[in-house]
Design an enzyme around this catalytic site. Sequence first.
Site, PDB file in Angstrom:
ATOM      1  N   THR A  72     -41.057   3.809 -16.235  1.00  0.00           N
ATOM      2  CA  THR A  72     -41.933   2.949 -15.781  1.00  0.00           C
ATOM      3  C   THR A  72     -43.419   3.709 -15.831  1.00  0.00           C
ATOM      4  O   THR A  72     -44.340   3.042 -16.021  1.00  0.00           O
ATOM      5  CB  THR A  72     -41.618   2.609 -14.401  1.00  0.00           C
ATOM      6  N   ASN A 113     -33.637  -4.899 -22.949  1.00  0.00           N
ATOM      7  CA  ASN A 113     -32.443  -4.242 -21.958  1.00  0.00           C
ATOM      8  C   ASN A 113     -31.621  -5.486 -21.450  1.00  0.00           C
ATOM      9  O   ASN A 113     -30.340  -5.139 -20.829  1.00  0.00           O
ATOM     10  CB  ASN A 113     -33.158  -3.901 -20.830  1.00  0.00           C
ATOM     11  N   SER A 134     -36.406   7.271 -21.383  1.00  0.00           N
ATOM     12  CA  SER A 134     -35.980   7.571 -20.062  1.00  0.00           C
ATOM     13  C   SER A 134     -34.795   8.405 -20.062  1.00  0.00           C
ATOM     14  O   SER A 134     -33.703   7.763 -20.712  1.00  0.00           O
ATOM     15  CB  SER A 134     -36.012   6.206 -19.367  1.00  0.00           C
ATOM     16  N   CYS A 175     -30.613 -11.410 -10.728  1.00  0.00           N
ATOM     17  CA  CYS A 175     -30.446 -11.245  -9.443  1.00  0.00           C
ATOM     18  C   CYS A 175     -31.227  -9.852  -8.872  1.00  0.00           C
ATOM     19  O   CYS A 175     -30.610  -9.111  -8.004  1.00  0.00           O
ATOM     20  CB  CYS A 175     -29.214 -11.461  -8.769  1.00  0.00           C
TER      21      CYS A 175
HETATM   22  N1  PLP Z   1     -37.956  -0.525 -19.922  1.00  0.00           N
HETATM   23  C1  PLP Z   1     -36.694  -0.876 -20.103  1.00  0.00           C
HETATM   24  C2  PLP Z   1     -36.573  -1.547 -21.309  1.00  0.00           C
HETATM   25  C3  PLP Z   1     -35.774  -0.641 -19.346  1.00  0.00           C
HETATM   26  O1  PLP Z   1     -34.420  -1.102 -19.593  1.00  0.00           O
HETATM   27  C4  PLP Z   1     -36.139   0.267 -18.008  1.00  0.00           C
HETATM   28  C5  PLP Z   1     -35.065   0.451 -17.080  1.00  0.00           C
HETATM   29  O2  PLP Z   1     -34.291  -0.417 -16.467  1.00  0.00           O
HETATM   30  C6  PLP Z   1     -37.501   0.798 -18.065  1.00  0.00           C
HETATM   31  C7  PLP Z   1     -38.404   0.402 -18.707  1.00  0.00           C
HETATM   32  C8  PLP Z   1     -37.727   1.332 -16.783  1.00  0.00           C
HETATM   33  O3  PLP Z   1     -37.262   2.695 -16.791  1.00  0.00           O
HETATM   34  P1  PLP Z   1     -37.279   3.677 -15.687  1.00  0.00           P
HETATM   35  O4  PLP Z   1     -35.991   3.519 -14.779  1.00  0.00           O
HETATM   36  O5  PLP Z   1     -37.237   5.029 -16.443  1.00  0.00           O
HETATM   37  O6  PLP Z   1     -38.573   3.839 -15.021  1.00  0.00           O
END
Ligand code: PLP
Length: 405
Positions: free
Chosen positions: A74, A153, A201, A328
Amino acid sequence: MKTPIYLDYQATTPVDPRVLEAMLPYFSDVFGNAASRSHAFGWTAEEAVETSRAQIASLIGASAKEIVFTSGSTEAINLAIKGVCDMYGSRGKHIVTCQAEHKAVLDTCKHIEKEGFEVTYLKPDKTGRVSVEDVRAALRDDTILVALMWANNEVGTIHPVREIGALCKERKILFFTDATQAVGKIPVDVEADHVDLLCLSGHKIYGPKGAGCLYVRRRSPRVRLVAQMDGGGHERGMRSGTLNVPGIVGLGAACAVAEADLDKDREHSNALREAFEKKVLGSLDHVVINGDVEHRLPGCSNLSFPYVEGESMIMGIKDLAVSSGSACTSASLEPSHVLQAMDVGDELAHSSIRFGFGRMTTSEQVDFAADQVIEAVKKLRELSPLYEMVQEGIDLSTVQWQGGH
Ligand code: PLP
């Protein structure tokens, strides 16, 4: 309460024991501040940080100096998009992204729109994919950035990143990819794939939470960013703040393990998913796989069970820890924005469940999970008047609905 079987590997992953072992000394024995230049405590911490940088770089085909540590994806997404806008905003004010991106990208785009930037939100196809032609058609003379995730995701769809990267390179537009779900699961190479900025991450790749990074290309072109956090000028001025040394060590170790085990992990997760889908689709009718079955992340299975409501399903499979898409994330029962963007329709969106298999998942767990799902769907469908009508051969599209459906 019985601990459910964890099948939510896209949400987060357990820390691999090899990663934990690497991290442990850095909480107490080797606790120095990596920015302390005047004594051995600092030097040792700095050395560990540099080892991690090299491990991450190796996994994605970068050089160590191109890695900027952050608290996760993020933050890296915010730094990439806002940092590019602040640095290159005088050249152009247009950005291209996709409606099915993670909220971290979408909300950051909303933020920069308020600052006078224009964002094109590409609509993906029914499988969640954006084509290179879609991207090409959206580019303008004032486009400064294309921000597209490597893999989704929720449904696991993988975009044609290499082609999109090549297009951006040819048009001299920066290309940022949110590779949070892709790194460590499928091969990623920032050179071959023409990526200028990429985030990853720790907690998605069997590393710790709160540790991630942004890859920032240093050569052809050298990408410059305006820092989003003011302070001590750490990370070559791009991200101030004392480095999270144990987290960074864990992130590096997770990347090293992921690089060594990539093929093994991929085969394992794919085999589990195949077995799961074969069993579920073989025993239940009308089940739909959401996503692109040809270009899909290993271990990610997003299924819709028409005539069964997603939330009732979650209640019906209490022994399994799964996610109903990201539907949700709030108390609202809004269908997931990804499935909406894919136009799968309300019925499928509301009945979708994401099953995620990973390194620690066993085939016995998958077998058990498939049985639970089959049993729950059969039970819930017995209560569904719609399913009864379908079984009787009534074409639902001819039915006059009273009120909303
Ligand atoms: N981008 C994607 C595609 C993700 O799946 C996630 C996590 O849910 C994030 C960004 C955010 O990552 P982080 O939890 O490291 O801030």
